[in-house]
Design a protein around this motif. Structure first.
Motif, short mmCIF file in Angstrom:
data_model
loop_
_atom_site.label_atom_id
_atom_site.label_comp_id
_atom_site.label_asym_id
_atom_site.label_seq_id
_atom_site.Cartn_x
_atom_site.Cartn_y
_atom_site.Cartn_z
N SER A 61 -22.62 72.37 62.19
CA SER A 61 -22.42 71.40 63.32
C SER A 61 -23.55 70.64 63.63
O SER A 61 -23.73 70.20 64.64
CB SER A 61 -21.73 72.14 64.52
OG SER A 61 -22.63 73.06 64.96
N LEU A 64 -23.14 67.31 65.08
CA LEU A 64 -22.66 67.23 66.45
C LEU A 64 -23.74 67.67 67.32
O LEU A 64 -23.65 67.16 68.56
CB LEU A 64 -21.47 68.20 66.56
CG LEU A 64 -20.01 67.54 65.81
CD1 LEU A 64 -19.09 68.71 66.10
CD2 LEU A 64 -19.50 66.56 66.66
N PHE A 72 -23.51 70.76 72.37
CA PHE A 72 -22.60 71.53 71.59
C PHE A 72 -22.68 72.91 71.45
O PHE A 72 -21.92 73.57 71.03
CB PHE A 72 -22.34 70.76 70.06
CG PHE A 72 -21.23 71.35 69.07
CD1 PHE A 72 -20.08 70.83 69.76
CD2 PHE A 72 -21.22 72.02 68.32
CE1 PHE A 72 -18.85 71.01 68.97
CE2 PHE A 72 -20.22 72.48 67.66
CZ PHE A 72 -19.08 71.86 67.99
#
Length: 129
Positions: A61, A64, A72
């Protein structure tokens, strides 16, 4: 030694979160020693999940994390809490339970991260993490 310090910090943080939140329950253990062992067991599982799964999820991730300027991570911490809850539910008559849904996982993960940071400043150990 670093893993032991991490487990102690996580145990204290989980115990404080258990005292603060009605939606978080660490269940199991009939007496005081049993309760302490359950909290340490849950903290051990949470620490291992955070050490093994969290880096993989963080790497996947990464876009993100960059896009949200690190916010996040809160969602990743909530996921680690959910995985710990699921694992301890599969193991036996002790574990961690969060009632109330996703937002409570998120809120408890935030307070847990803050408590781990504050307690980590006090507990002696290797500060290179």
């Amino acid at each position: 030694m670093n893993l032991i310090a991490r487990i102690v910090v996580t145990s204290l943080a989980l115990w404080i979160c258990d005292l603060i939140f009605d939606n978080l329950e660490i269940y199991g253990g009939d007496d005081a020693l049993g309760r302490i062992l359950v909290i340490v067991g849950v903290a051990t599982i949470f620490s291992l999940v955070s050490m093994i799964v969290k880096p993989i999820v963080s790497l996947i991730s990464l876009p993100l994390l960059i896009l949200t300027l690190g916010l996040f991570y809160l969602l990743i911490n909530a996921l680690m809490l959910w995985i710990t809850s699921w694992l301890t539910d599969q193991i036996g008559d002790w574990g961690l339970e969060v009632t109330g849904g996703f937002w409570w996982y998120l809120w408890i993960a935030l307070i847990l991260a803050v408590l781990q940071t504050v307690i980590g400043w006090v507990v002696p150990g290797d500060k290179r993490d």
